[in-house]
Every structure is written in structure tokens, then in C-alpha cells.
Design a protein around this motif. Sequence first.
Motif, PDB file in Angstrom:
ATOM      1  N   VAL A 116      14.230   3.627 -21.483  1.00 30.86           N
ATOM      2  CA  VAL A 116      12.950   3.798 -20.801  1.00 30.86           C
ATOM      3  C   VAL A 116      12.929   4.859 -19.639  1.00 30.86           C
ATOM      4  O   VAL A 116      13.717   4.653 -18.881  1.00 30.86           O
ATOM      5  CB  VAL A 116      12.294   2.603 -20.162  1.00 30.86           C
ATOM      6  N   PRO A 117      12.087   5.865 -19.828  1.00 29.62           N
ATOM      7  CA  PRO A 117      12.012   6.876 -18.771  1.00 29.62           C
ATOM      8  C   PRO A 117      11.880   6.416 -17.409  1.00 29.62           C
ATOM      9  O   PRO A 117      10.859   5.285 -17.228  1.00 29.62           O
ATOM     10  CB  PRO A 117      10.933   7.830 -19.091  1.00 29.62           C
ATOM     11  N   ALA A 118      12.793   6.759 -16.478  1.00 31.46           N
ATOM     12  CA  ALA A 118      12.554   6.270 -14.894  1.00 31.46           C
ATOM     13  C   ALA A 118      11.110   6.610 -14.254  1.00 31.46           C
ATOM     14  O   ALA A 118      10.738   7.739 -14.620  1.00 31.46           O
ATOM     15  CB  ALA A 118      13.729   6.931 -14.186  1.00 31.46           C
ATOM     16  N   LYS A 119      10.713   5.787 -13.737  1.00 35.25           N
ATOM     17  CA  LYS A 119       9.299   6.039 -12.898  1.00 35.25           C
ATOM     18  C   LYS A 119       8.158   6.384 -13.765  1.00 35.25           C
ATOM     19  O   LYS A 119       7.307   6.993 -13.351  1.00 35.25           O
ATOM     20  CB  LYS A 119       9.542   7.081 -11.772  1.00 35.25           C
ATOM     21  N   ALA A 120       8.319   5.614 -15.027  1.00 37.43           N
ATOM     22  CA  ALA A 120       7.361   6.008 -16.111  1.00 37.43           C
ATOM     23  C   ALA A 120       5.882   5.010 -15.671  1.00 37.43           C
ATOM     24  O   ALA A 120       6.190   3.839 -15.144  1.00 37.43           O
ATOM     25  CB  ALA A 120       7.482   5.750 -17.550  1.00 37.43           C
ATOM     26  N   ASN A 121       4.875   5.568 -15.448  1.00 31.45           N
ATOM     27  CA  ASN A 121       3.727   5.014 -15.001  1.00 31.45           C
ATOM     28  C   ASN A 121       3.129   3.824 -16.297  1.00 31.45           C
ATOM     29  O   ASN A 121       2.449   2.926 -16.118  1.00 31.45           O
ATOM     30  CB  ASN A 121       2.505   5.843 -14.611  1.00 31.45           C
ATOM     31  N   LEU A 122       3.203   4.582 -17.504  1.00 32.24           N
ATOM     32  CA  LEU A 122       2.683   3.713 -18.763  1.00 32.24           C
ATOM     33  C   LEU A 122       3.837   4.119 -19.951  1.00 32.24           C
ATOM     34  O   LEU A 122       4.379   5.272 -20.179  1.00 32.24           O
ATOM     35  CB  LEU A 122       1.390   4.213 -19.133  1.00 32.24           C
ATOM     36  N   ILE A 123       4.088   2.969 -20.474  1.00 33.44           N
ATOM     37  CA  ILE A 123       4.943   2.957 -21.638  1.00 33.44           C
ATOM     38  C   ILE A 123       4.163   2.426 -23.011  1.00 33.44           C
ATOM     39  O   ILE A 123       3.681   1.541 -22.791  1.00 33.44           O
ATOM     40  CB  ILE A 123       6.114   2.061 -21.504  1.00 33.44           C
ATOM     41  N   SER A 124       4.417   3.526 -24.058  1.00 30.82           N
ATOM     42  CA  SER A 124       3.703   2.865 -25.327  1.00 30.82           C
ATOM     43  C   SER A 124       4.768   2.556 -26.238  1.00 30.82           C
ATOM     44  O   SER A 124       5.823   3.244 -26.465  1.00 30.82           O
ATOM     45  CB  SER A 124       3.095   3.939 -25.870  1.00 30.82           C
ATOM     46  N   VAL A 125       4.688   1.252 -26.578  1.00 30.52           N
ATOM     47  CA  VAL A 125       5.566   0.748 -27.800  1.00 30.52           C
ATOM     48  C   VAL A 125       4.749   0.117 -29.085  1.00 30.52           C
ATOM     49  O   VAL A 125       3.609  -0.544 -28.589  1.00 30.52           O
ATOM     50  CB  VAL A 125       6.274  -0.294 -27.185  1.00 30.52           C
ATOM     51  N   CYS A 126       5.264   0.335 -30.017  1.00 35.14           N
ATOM     52  CA  CYS A 126       4.538  -0.031 -31.323  1.00 35.14           C
ATOM     53  C   CYS A 126       5.268  -1.069 -32.292  1.00 35.14           C
ATOM     54  O   CYS A 126       6.623  -0.394 -32.483  1.00 35.14           O
ATOM     55  CB  CYS A 126       4.012   1.040 -32.204  1.00 35.14           C
ATOM     56  N   THR A 127       4.978  -2.136 -32.275  1.00 34.84           N
ATOM     57  CA  THR A 127       5.688  -3.155 -33.271  1.00 34.84           C
ATOM     58  C   THR A 127       4.795  -4.116 -33.847  1.00 34.84           C
ATOM     59  O   THR A 127       3.880  -4.812 -32.844  1.00 34.84           O
ATOM     60  CB  THR A 127       6.893  -3.835 -32.269  1.00 34.84           C
TER      61      THR A 127
END
Length: 248
Positions: free
Chosen positions: A136-147
Motif C-alpha cells: 500500500v502506498p505510503a501516506k495514501a489518502n484513499l486506497i481503491s480495492v476491488c473484491t
Amino acid sequence: MSRFLRPSMQGDQTVFCNYAVREPATCDLSLVTGPFIWQEEYQRALAKAENQLIHFYALPSENPALLAAIADYDNVGVDAIMLASGADSALETIMSRFLESGDVFGILSPNFPRFAIFAATIPGLEVKVFKDLADVPAKANLISVCTPNNPSTEELPLADLRRAIAENPDSLFCVDGVFEWYGSYRLSELCREFDNVLVLKSFSKIGLAGLRLGYVLGNPGLISDLKVGTTPFSVPALVQGVGLEIAR
């Protein structure tokens, strides 16, 4: 293309990913809609429909009975739900509320292309694509995951997803779960466990793509933030009525 369209939206890759502007023959959307098994519920909803559902603004704009039915199915409170005109509309609302210029947006690949397309409309947004939940990218404000994933259908291990969310408490995870109907676990449990998770759900993959009825699950505080500035009439009352007959 018009000179008024932002340069970031004019690339071939954007056009290729966006099923709305591609040649219809190259994208058979019927493959991901599921069978239509709701003839009886649909007809029942129409038979119950009153003129006021069309003639007036429906208040409250979110049908309490539909919220209660969804809450019961997903085992959350009604204040943990926001209705939306399909998951596409929901993800755009999420991205517009929680991302701005200078922010970092992480996309776990492969993923639903609409996330990348809409990201291109946010000036100054840094998009980082990664292929493993451990990265997971450091200091990411929002993470998109699809499952389960669209289009691969692969399901992320729940333990891996839970670990990534727990290890990144300052990142908001947007989990695209529109295919959860066919998954092995319920994503709503993540919303009950963590305050940095939003889950996208939709009626589209159970044969109701044209209904345009979706919803977001999350911590009540996040759901309240999502509703700020959002039109209260985004989901027509008649659509909600059909959804209620099916949710029951």
C-alpha cells in the motif's frame, strides 16, 4: 474532441477504459449483469407505485423501509448506509469528498477502470498503482480495492485485506464489493470493525443493472461526511420501491 475537455481526459487509454464511449461491440456488458429473476418483485413494485412517487419530491429522500432492509441484510445500522444511483455514482462521490490536489490515490491493480478515469478529473492528484496489498502506498489518502475483482473475479483473502486496513489507519479504503453477492465473505464486517473503510454495493450484478440502485456502507461518521453537499434526490423513489421489493 472539444478544446474544452481537460487534456488528462483526452488520452486513448481513458477512452479505451470507459465503456460509455467505446464502440459497443468491444464491450459486452451483459456478461456482468447476472440473470433477471425478479419479474414478480418488479411487477409488485410497479403495482404499488402511486402517482406521488413521480409527481413530488419524496421526503425523506431515502426510503426508511429500504434502508432497514439493507441494514438487516448487511448487519449494520441504517446510519451506516448511503443510497446512490449505482456504484459508479457512489465512487465518484467518495473520490470528490475525500481527494483533492496534492493527495495520493492508491489503486490496487487490477481494478474497476472507473476509479482511474475519475481520478484524471481531479487536478494535482497523484495516482499510484500497486499490485499487492502488502505494498500500500505510503501516506495514501484513499486506497481503491476491488473484491471479488472486476474483471478477473479473483477474491482477496479476507485476512490480507483486514491486515492492510489495520496497518494503514490513516488511509481511507474504498472497497468495490459489487460482486460480493458471489463472494465467500461479507465486506460489511470490515465496516463494523474499522472506521477507515467504505464498501460499494450494487444491485447491478444480480440482474438489475438498468435499475441504477447502489449504496455505500461505512462508519456512520464517514457516511455523514459523504452526504454533505450531495443531492438528496439522486435515487428516484420508484427505483427505491423496486429495490425494496427485492431486498425483502
